[in-house]
Design an enzyme around this catalytic site. Structure first.
Site, PDB file in Angstrom:
ATOM      1  CG  ASN A   1       1.545  13.446  10.797  1.00  0.00           C
ATOM      2  OD1 ASN A   1       1.581  13.861   9.648  1.00  0.00           O
ATOM      3  ND2 ASN A   1       0.521  13.637  11.592  1.00  0.00           N
ATOM      4  CD  GLU A   2       2.824  11.833   5.358  1.00  0.00           C
ATOM      5  OE1 GLU A   2       3.762  11.691   6.170  1.00  0.00           O
ATOM      6  OE2 GLU A   2       2.715  12.808   4.617  1.00  0.00           O
TER       7      GLU A   2
END
Ligand SMILES: CCCC/C=C\CC(=O)SCCNC(=O)CCNC(=O)[C@H](O)C(C)(C)COP(=O)(O)OP(=O)(O)OC[C@H]1O[C@@H](n2cnc3c(N)ncnc32)[C@H](O)[C@@H]1OP(=O)(O)O
Length: 341
Positions: free
Chosen positions: A154-155
């Site tokens: 989920n960067e």
């Protein structure tokens, strides 16, 4: 004879590790009767990787390697979180020297885990975003327990870009299209979805079952010549490690520049006080009063520590769209967020 020596060594290790784990440690290591080391991550509240925690993990991996333990299972001592990934405190307003040391430590841990000569498996018993996913992906086998947990990269939702070596690892594990889609959209996978794309290898009913399944994988190697296994693994994984070894400084500099970018910092502070994986950082971009409000929540948290409910402050800030701006030196404005501990 050989068997007796191995058994004796395991008994020694078991007592030695018991001694180590009586010191206040964020990783509990137990070597079972099969000679498998179980590393339980136990850094409250969510096993986020701070620099100290990474250093401890690095030492734990050395312990497994130096004691010629044949296999390791990485898991969490907490019931709902495997790891929340990198500690956002290391990313928010970082000191350049410390951040670079932090990142170098992460690189080192990754190279040790990914390139371990011993067999590695992850029993993913809870949420596993970003850096948590990275640790699991670096093992040779992944079993995730069923439930409402998710795993993924989920960067981008945090305004971050995963390092190239992590992207390559995912691209080499699931197919390139799924990897691209997952990285760019910050897609989080349920255990069933993760299994479908082979981000994980099996689903388990609970933690015990996950560990049993990891052990079943490890047992497969009883039939395989150890040197053939190790050399094959090194041939497959060695080039990626060498590539990072040759570019460590550039990698660190690139990530540092990204982290100090004002847009990343806005999202980092939001994330620090309002952490659910599904958070949408767009809420806080481009609206200054809210930004000031969140900055102030962060400042009060820094000043007052555990007395101050930082997350509650940030949530109120978002709810009232910046109309409520806390002043850390004004008791009336911060009293709703003070707890009695
Ligand atoms: C630099 C570029 C490199 C890119 C590579 C990797 C990047 C990363 O790993 S960045 C980190 C990404 N992680 C996340 O986005 C996860 C954020 N956390 C969550 O979604 C939830 O906390 C989680 C689902 C893991 C657990 O949920 P809950 O059980 O409901 O707990 P809370 O949300 O209430 O959190 C409890 C407590 O922990 C603090 N927390 C959570 N995550 C982090 C973190 N990553 N770093 C530091 N602290 C974290 C959270 O703020 C709460 O603190 P208190 O309010 O003080 O209790």
């Amino acid at each position: 004879m050989l068997l007796r020596r191995v058994y004796k060594q395991h008994r020694w290790l078991a007592s030695h590790v018991k001694f180590l784990s009586t010191q206040k440690s964020s990783i509990d290591i137990k070597v079972d009767n099969d000679g498998i080391a179980i590393l339980n991550l136990q850094r409250p509240p969510v096993n986020s990787f701070s620099m100290d925690f990474l250093k401890e993990l690095s030492k734990s991996l050395d312990f497994v390697e130096n004691n010629k333990i044949t296999a390791m299972i990485l898991t969490s001592a907490f019931p709902r979180v495997f790891s929340a990934g990198l500690d956002i405190n290391e990313v928010y307003k970082p000191d350049a020297v410390r951040f670079k040391e932090f990142w170098t430590t992460l690189q080192e841990v990754w190279m040790k885990l990914f390139g371990a000569r011993f067999i590695t498996a992850a029993a993913i018993n809870g949420q596993s975003p970003a850096g948590g996913c990275l640790m699991a992906m670096s093992c040779e086998y992944r079993v995730m327990i069923k439930g409402t947990f998710t795993i993924g990269m989920n960067e981008t939702s945090l305004g971050l870009i995963a390092p190239t070596w992590f992207m390559e690892l995912v691209k080499n594990t699931i197919n390139v299209r799924d990897a691209e889609y997952a990285f760019t959209t910050s897609r989080m996978f349920t255990p069933e979805e993760a299994l479908k794309v082979r981000l994980i290898d099996e689903i388990a009913a609970d933690k015990d079952d996950a560990i049993a399944k990891c052990k079943r994988f490890i047992k497969k190697f009883d039939e395989i010549t150890p040197s053939a296994r190790i050399n094959t693994k090194m041939k497959l994984r060695g080039p990626a490690i060498k590539k990072l070894q040759n570019t460590r400084q550039e990698d660190t500099e690139e990530i540092y520049q990204l982290v100090i970018h004002p847009d990343t910092q806005k999202v980092a502070i939001f994330q620090l006080y309002s952490s659910p994986v599904s958070a949408n950082p767009a809420i806080i971009t481009g609206y200054d009063p809210m930004e000031v409000c969140i900055e102030n929540c962060a400042q009060c948290k820094k000043m007052l520590g555990a007395w101050f409910e930082g997350q509650l402050c940030a949530e109120s800030c978002i709810k009232y769209r910046g109309k409520m701006i806390p002043d850390c030196e004004n008791y009336a404005s911060i009293s709703p967020f003070l707890n009695k501990l």
